[in-house]
Design a protein around this motif. Structure first.
Motif, short mmCIF file in Angstrom:
data_model
loop_
_atom_site.label_atom_id
_atom_site.label_comp_id
_atom_site.label_asym_id
_atom_site.label_seq_id
_atom_site.Cartn_x
_atom_site.Cartn_y
_atom_site.Cartn_z
N UNK A 1 0.85 -1.21 0.00
CA UNK A 1 0.00 0.00 0.00
C UNK A 1 0.88 1.25 0.00
N UNK A 2 1.95 1.23 0.79
CA UNK A 2 2.88 2.36 0.85
C UNK A 2 3.52 2.61 -0.52
N UNK B 1 10.70 7.03 5.62
CA UNK B 1 10.39 7.25 7.03
C UNK B 1 9.23 6.38 7.48
N UNK B 2 8.20 6.26 6.64
CA UNK B 2 7.07 5.39 6.99
C UNK B 2 7.51 3.94 7.07
N UNK B 3 8.42 3.54 6.16
CA UNK B 3 8.95 2.19 6.16
C UNK B 3 9.70 1.90 7.46
N UNK B 4 10.52 2.86 7.89
CA UNK B 4 11.26 2.72 9.15
C UNK B 4 10.29 2.62 10.33
N UNK B 5 9.21 3.41 10.25
CA UNK B 5 8.20 3.35 11.31
C UNK B 5 7.53 1.98 11.38
N UNK C 1 11.88 -4.46 4.97
CA UNK C 1 12.31 -3.04 4.97
C UNK C 1 13.33 -2.80 3.85
N UNK C 2 14.31 -3.70 3.73
CA UNK C 2 15.34 -3.53 2.70
C UNK C 2 14.75 -3.66 1.30
N UNK D 1 12.71 -0.92 -3.67
CA UNK D 1 11.59 -0.61 -4.55
C UNK D 1 11.31 0.89 -4.60
N UNK D 2 11.39 1.54 -3.46
CA UNK D 2 11.16 2.98 -3.39
C UNK D 2 12.26 3.72 -4.17
#
Length: 184
Positions: A3-4, A136-140, A152-153, A158-159
């Protein structure tokens, strides 16, 4: 996490769309109805785009013709064009308004290219800001144990790939617009 990525890509696509609209409204020595996109006319107290009030056509390469559907709005349309930032004086013959685009000087072309590059850089900054927000959202998500370290990696990769793709698209659009301006 998917979704992110989806939301981030949608926002980056909107940035590209905004850049495209901006480039379409650049006055390039050639008549282009898109230069009128940002101009609104006070029509019975409502700011209305010119395209909704008149037929806009390009009878010649350097002439834009605006023929209002309601002849009484001719004056208001002319006034809106005069007060806008397009830098062309409208010619009103009582039935239609003509905008004559002068040929661009070399100096003016270089100014336009500088503006194009500045706009492209602003768009790339916007894309990078979207990347930063997504990371930042991923880290959260990782901190709250909603995703694993591998997720996360993978998400970061992908980002970054999305960011690279959209920055390249901005560069391509900018190069195409610069070429168009310099060849006129």
């Amino acid at each position: 996490m998917n979704e992110l990525l989806k939301v981030t890509e949608e926002k980056m696509t909107k940035t590209i769309s905004a850049l495209e609209r901006e480039y379409n409204s650049v006055r390039a020595g050639r008549a282009n109805a898109a230069v009128l996109d940002r101009i609104t006319v006070d029509y019975y107290g409502v700011p209305t785009p010119i395209q909704q009030m008149a037929a806009v056509s390009v009878p010649e390469a350097r002439t834009l013709m605006i023929q209002p559907w309601d002849a009484s709005t001719l004056r208001e349309i002319e006034k809106a064009i005069l007060t806008s930032d397009i830098g062309i004086n409208p010619q009103n013959d009582g039935r239609v308004i003509r905008l004559m685009f002068p040929p661009l000087t070399e100096e003016r072309r270089k100014e336009i290219v500088k503006d194009i590059k500045r706009t492209a850089e602003d768009s790339k900054v916007a894309v990078r800001n979207l990347r930063r927000d997504a990371l930042e959202k991923l880290k959260g998500l990782k901190k709250s144990n909603a995703i694993t370290e591998d997720d996360e990696q993978n998400g970061e990769k992908k980002i970054q790939n999305l960011t690279d793709k959209y920055c390249k698209e901005v560069d391509n659009m900018s190069a195409a617009k610069e070429k168009e301006i310099m060849e006129i």
